[in-house]
Motif scaffolding. Structure first.
Motif, short mmCIF file in Angstrom:
data_model
loop_
_atom_site.label_atom_id
_atom_site.label_comp_id
_atom_site.label_asym_id
_atom_site.label_seq_id
_atom_site.Cartn_x
_atom_site.Cartn_y
_atom_site.Cartn_z
N TYR A 79 35.60 -12.81 17.58
CA TYR A 79 35.80 -11.42 17.18
C TYR A 79 36.41 -11.37 15.77
N LEU A 80 37.45 -12.18 15.55
CA LEU A 80 38.13 -12.15 14.24
C LEU A 80 37.23 -12.68 13.14
N GLN A 83 35.16 -10.05 11.82
CA GLN A 83 35.84 -9.03 11.01
C GLN A 83 35.93 -9.44 9.54
N THR A 85 38.13 -11.28 7.96
CA THR A 85 39.48 -11.11 7.42
C THR A 85 39.81 -12.28 6.49
N TYR A 90 43.73 -13.49 9.50
CA TYR A 90 43.12 -14.07 10.70
C TYR A 90 44.19 -14.71 11.58
N LEU A 93 46.49 -12.06 13.15
CA LEU A 93 45.81 -11.30 14.20
C LEU A 93 45.56 -12.15 15.44
N LEU A 97 46.84 -10.99 19.04
CA LEU A 97 45.94 -10.76 20.18
C LEU A 97 46.26 -11.71 21.34
N CYS A 120 39.27 -2.57 17.06
CA CYS A 120 40.31 -2.20 16.09
C CYS A 120 41.44 -3.23 16.05
N ASN A 121 41.09 -4.51 16.15
CA ASN A 121 42.07 -5.60 16.11
C ASN A 121 43.14 -5.49 17.18
N THR A 122 42.79 -4.97 18.33
CA THR A 122 43.72 -4.91 19.46
C THR A 122 42.95 -5.16 20.76
#
Ligand SMILES: [Zn+2]
Ligand SMILES: [Zn+2]
Length: 189
Positions: A79-80, A83, A85, A90, A93, A97, A120-122
């Motif tokens: 997932y990251l 994104q 990032t 990274y 996050l 998580l 949304c990074n959660t």
């Protein structure tokens, strides 16, 4: 968001029945216990992997690792990566998580592997299983499908056409606490 656990709606939260009488971490009795299969990292470096029922305080404060973390951490990493990032973001996050995941009991019951949707990074909040047929149709026709990532529904998830899933808890619904987007997962035995 849930009052007891951020990522489980209060209405969807289930206390373990009295098969277990004490918290496997602090040994307290007379407290609500939640399903949590995993291991406790003890201060002397040893590991207690005989953990199944834990109180809310211990879930939120003790160094517990859920048994499904090895697989789910890959879902978080994927997932990251998607994104795009920075490497610093990274890492931060990933830690955030993982912490959210470790501090949440194992609800819903994932029959195959832990797969709580990410948005949304959660982590998203588990809002419950469909209560009836109508709700099942509503969830599976309107929520975004998640299977290790946002994924296409297979045609067999047209439950009006192909019939209901066998298990009452094969479908689980989630909501993003940041953007309110609704998700569902589908796992069967
Ligand atoms: Zn405890
Ligand atoms: Zn979101």
């Amino acid at each position: 968001m849930g009052q007891i656990f951020e990522f489980i709606a209060d209405a969807a939260l289930e206390v373990l029945d009295d098969y277990y009488t004490e918290c496997h971490v602090c040994n307290s009795t007379g407290v609500d216990l939640y399903t949590y299969q995993g291991k406790l990292m003890l201060e002397d470096g040893t590991v207690d992997d005989d953990i199944y029922a834990v109180c809310a305080d211990c879930i939120k404060t003790q160094p517990l690792i859920p048994s499904g973390e090895w697989a789910y951490s890959q879902t978080i990493r994927d997932y990251l990566t998607a994104q795009q990032t920075t490497p610093q973001a990274y890492d931060a996050l990933l830690q955030k998580l993982l912490k959210q995941y470790r501090q949440t009991p194992q609800l819903p019951l994932f029959l195959q592997y832990d797969d709580r949707p990410l948005c949304c990074n959660t982590l998203t909040e588990f809002t419950g299983y469909p209560a009836d047929e109508k709700e099942l149709f509503h969830i599976t026709e309107n929520n975004t499908y998640w299977e290790k990532q946002v994924a296409e529904k297979s045609e067999y998830m047209d439950f009006r056409k192909y019939g209901l899933p066998e298990g009452e808890r094969d479908i689980a619904a989630f909501r993003c606490p940041a953007c309110n987007k609704a998700y569902f997962t589908f796992q069967f035995t």
